[in-house]
Design an enzyme around this catalytic site. Structure first.
Site: not given
Length: 635
Positions: A2, A50-51, A76-77, A365
């Site tokens: 977000c 918001r995404l 974030g997550e 990665g």
């Protein structure tokens, strides 16, 4: 993923203009195109774009607890949020959503500022506690997610995911910081906590900032975590390889939680290939993989990516980018908000653009080279360190310093044959030498580039101070660990994570980095350095660990990197753009540069006598920044 923003009256409870709060929030609409909302109360405005990735139905923000006393805007997550829910329920907390956002609110109610120690993920959030009249900001340990802030002249505190939120406020003074200009022309980016403007800041990685209404002095960031290199693991190599595979497997598994389509970047390099191989072992469905190829074979790794895709039967998509894909200069200047000179931002932007057509979340990665000793510059630094350890500084400095002055410059040659650079480094201590190695423009080059008046404005400041500051915190004498630590604090946050965050969020794509999991990094910091670089082989134990899962020509071929043909661009299709930019009236009138040096760089490069692509690209991107800075951003 977000975009967040906010305004906080540090001294009183004035009402904030709703239209202004909405405008600065919507400037970063690309970060969250699905929903937006604002919360207002006396002395506070919180904004969110918001995404939608997790809990699509009930994860809206700003999100408050049941009585409305604690609210949050979060970017974030939190990958371990499902593990925290039972613990918080046992403490009496009731959940109304399935979102990781609500877990942070409950964690604050349970543990206060110490809640950050319980969070495993990538995050930047601002949490408002009305009872305590406290605004609490936090950023994740590796600096994956950004947070910018400033104090305005009237006592208002403003924050946002991107610097453009801060600069959009009409009361913010856009006064360029000379020290940030010095940092940029040394490193290619402006390192935390500095921003290109004097009165704006980045919250450093692994720091919190606590503002209490009525405090007389501005709050200062406080660290809550750091990596400590002990290099003391006594595990056998076989056990280390097995443990490494299992820890990466766990980190990848946590990052597969999503309510929207998820895939991975696959460059054909070791790191992304290992991530995809691990994903394939955890997924019942084919992994969706995306790769960018180049029509110039010198920069094209797509055949290696295809090998991995074929081995793991991924749903693989490849797009070929033309070698003259340089029309993103102004776009990048708008995205990054301050000077940023990593030209690999161009292919990164393109691979994110392509991935977003198929997925909303992509694993990468990134972070493997820094943690596992993958860069060639690490091996070269260790070679130089062996010489430095045998010769006293009092001998090295005059001998190699003199050689560095008289030896001809050879930027056209491979790094190992650029004796001038090596001689200069040998005359320095370890931190100075690594800064020298990491500098896009070395000290002598910057002195020629900068005008005498600008040099005076620096007041003796040198960008080496950034490295010295972090080196004092490193708590290690191991030569490899020291420069890994410096990269964690500078290059990884300021260059790599900045590049990926802005390029991905420009396309409303969430990128997750399993090789930057902080628990994985803590464990890797216990491994002896000779398991990372062994007999001249970088990522030694990592490659050994993945030999059962990846072909040898993926693991052991020379590293290519995500590069673009800058030198040929600037002598060919970009030549006129380069000349017009570097020698523009705006650049010449800025007062930063020696006009004769600018002219010489252009003419020598176009004449083919020298490769000045690095300083010229930095100047082009600086000019693009100045052009953008002349205009106030609009929503």
């Amino acid at each position: 993923m977000c975009g967040i923003s906010g305004l906080f009256d540090t001294q009183g409870q004035r009402d904030f203009d709703h239209a202004l709060a909405s405008r600065i929030n919507n400037i970063q609409a690309h970060r969250g195109p699905d929903e937006d909302d604002l919360h207002f109360e006396p002395g506070l405005a919180l904004g969110h774009r918001r995404l939608s990735v997790i809990d699509l139905a009930t994860g809206q923000q700003p999100l408050f607890n049941q009585d409305g006393s604690v609210g949050i805007v979060f970017n974030g997550e939190i990958y371990n949020f499902q593990e925290l829910v039972p613990e918080l329920r046992a403490l009496g907390h009731v959940f109304r959503t399935r979102s990781d956002t609500e877990v942070i609110v409950k964690a604050w109610e349970a543990w206060g500022p110490a809640c950050v120690h319980r969070l495993r993920g990538m995050f930047a959030f601002a949490l408002w506690d009305r009872r305590q009249q406290t605004l609490f900001l936090a950023r994740d340990r590796m600096g994956v997610k950004p947070m910018h802030y400033a104090w305005l002249p009237d006592g208002t505190f403003i924050f946002g995911s991107e610097l453009k939120v801060v600069t959009a406020h009409p009361a913010f003074a856009r006064e360029i910081d000379p020290l940030a200009v010095e940092d940029y022309f040394a490193l290619g980016y402006v390192p935390d906590p500095r921003c290109i403007y004097r009165n704006a800041f980045k919250l450093p990685a692994a720091h919190t900032l606590t503002l209490r209404r009525g405090d007389a002095k501005p709050a200062q960031p406080v660290p809550y975590w750091d990596v400590r290199f002990t290099n003391d693991s006594r595990m056998s190599q076989a056990d280390t390889e097995a443990e490494l595979r299992e820890r990466i497997r766990e980190s990848v598994r946590l990052r597969l939680i999503s309510d929207v389509p998820l895939g991975a970047f696959l460059s054909g390099g070791v790191d992304s290939s290992a991530v995809v191989a691990t994903m394939a072992g955890l997924s019942e469905k084919p992994v969706q993989t995306c790769a960018i190829g180049f029509d110039d074979p010198r920069f094209n790794e797509s055949a290696y990516a295809q090998q991995v895709a074929d081995r793991y039967h991924t749903d693989h998509r490849l797009e070929i980018v033309k070698s003259e894909d340089f029309d993103l200069i102004d776009t990048l200047a708008r995205l990054y908000d301050e000077p940023y000179a990593d030209s690999s931002a161009i292919p990164t932007y393109r691979v994110c653009e392509m991935a977003r057509k198929h997925v909303t979340v992509a694993l990468s990665g990134d972070g493997g080279d820094e943690s596992l000793g993958g860069y060639r510059r690490y091996r070269m630094h260790l070679g130089e360190e062996r010489v430095r350890s045998r010769l006293p500084h009092g001998v090295r400095r005059p001998v190699f310093g003199a050689l560095g002055q008289v030896y001809p410059k050879a930027d056209w040659a491979p790094r190992m044959f650029r004796a001038k650079t090596t001689f200069q480094a040998m005359a320095m201590n370890s931190v100075q030498a690594y800064h020298h190695s990491m500098s896009h423009l070395r000290t002598d080059q910057r002195l020629r580039l900068f005008s005498s008046s600008f040099q005076r404005s620096l007041g003796g400041y040198h960008s080496i101070e950034v490295f010295h500051h972090h080196a004092r915190q490193a708590q290690t004498d191991d030569p490899l660990a020291l420069i890994q630590y410096l990269d964690y604090k500078t290059w990884l946050v300021g260059d790599i994570n900045t590049k990926v965050d802005r390029a991905s969020m420009a396309h409303s794509l969430e990128v997750r980095e399993p090789l930057m999991d902080h628990q994985l990094i803590e464990w890797l910091a216990t491994l002896p350095s000779d398991l990372k670089i062994h007999d001249g082989q970088g990522k030694y134990v990592f490659k050994k660990a993945f030999e059962p899962l990846l072909p040898n020509d993926i693991l052991y071929r020379p590293k290519m990197g995500f590069s673009v043909p800058l030198a040929s661009w600037l002598r060919g299709p970009l030549a006129q753009r380069m000349r017009d930019s570097v020698l523009s009236p705006r650049m010449l009138a800025s007062g930063y540069f020696n006009a004769q040096t600018l002219q010489t760089l252009v003419e020598q490069h176009l004449g083919g006598h020298h490769d000045h692509s690095t300083p010229l690209w930095m100047l082009i991107m600086f000019d693009a920044f100045l052009r953008q800075a002349e205009q106030r951003p609009t929503s």
